[in-house]
Scaffold this motif. Sequence first.
Motif, PDB file in Angstrom:
ATOM      1  N   GLY A   1      -6.541   2.531   2.757  1.00 29.02           N
ATOM      2  CA  GLY A   1      -7.413   2.693   3.906  1.00 29.02           C
ATOM      3  C   GLY A   1      -7.725   1.370   4.555  1.00 29.02           C
ATOM      4  O   GLY A   1      -8.110   0.423   3.891  1.00 29.02           O
ATOM      5  N   ALA A   2      -7.511   1.282   5.841  1.00 34.39           N
ATOM      6  CA  ALA A   2      -7.826   0.088   6.643  1.00 34.39           C
ATOM      7  C   ALA A   2      -7.150  -1.167   6.086  1.00 34.39           C
ATOM      8  O   ALA A   2      -7.711  -2.252   6.140  1.00 34.39           O
ATOM      9  N   GLY A   3      -5.946  -1.010   5.537  1.00 29.23           N
ATOM     10  CA  GLY A   3      -5.217  -2.166   5.033  1.00 29.23           C
ATOM     11  C   GLY A   3      -5.630  -2.616   3.648  1.00 29.23           C
ATOM     12  O   GLY A   3      -5.252  -3.698   3.207  1.00 29.23           O
TER      13      GLY A   3
ATOM     14  N   LEU B   1       0.800  -1.220   0.000  1.00 33.02           N
ATOM     15  CA  LEU B   1       0.000   0.000   0.000  1.00 33.02           C
ATOM     16  C   LEU B   1       0.837   1.276   0.000  1.00 33.02           C
ATOM     17  O   LEU B   1       0.290   2.383  -0.015  1.00 33.02           O
ATOM     18  N   ALA B   2       2.159   1.160  -0.021  1.00 26.89           N
ATOM     19  CA  ALA B   2       3.035   2.322   0.090  1.00 26.89           C
ATOM     20  C   ALA B   2       2.781   3.354  -1.014  1.00 26.89           C
ATOM     21  O   ALA B   2       2.834   4.553  -0.755  1.00 26.89           O
TER      22      ALA B   2
END
Length: 99
Positions: free
Chosen positions: A87-89, A80-81
């Motif tokens: 959001g939220a993983g 997700l970088a």
Amino acid sequence: MKITEKEVRYVAGLANLTLTDAEIVRLRGDLDGILEHFDRLNRADTSGLEPMAQVLFAAEDTATLRADVPVPPLGNEAALANAPQPGAGYFKVPKVIER
């Protein structure tokens, strides 16, 4: 032709595509050519051929496949970088199915 304009429009609708009449005519010809090719393949006599379990079975040392080496997983934080909206993983994306 084996495929009808109605069928082309139906498939385009499933793919959520808006096609012009010219595109439908061209796609109809393309799809018909693909179906004709499959018909030729279905008519091929394969009765004397043994089924193959592995395409590269005879290429043992010359196979161009990479070694199957386990590597650690990427992980949520690294994945997700560069996400524009994490959001939220999870990846947050806009809704794409609208009908």
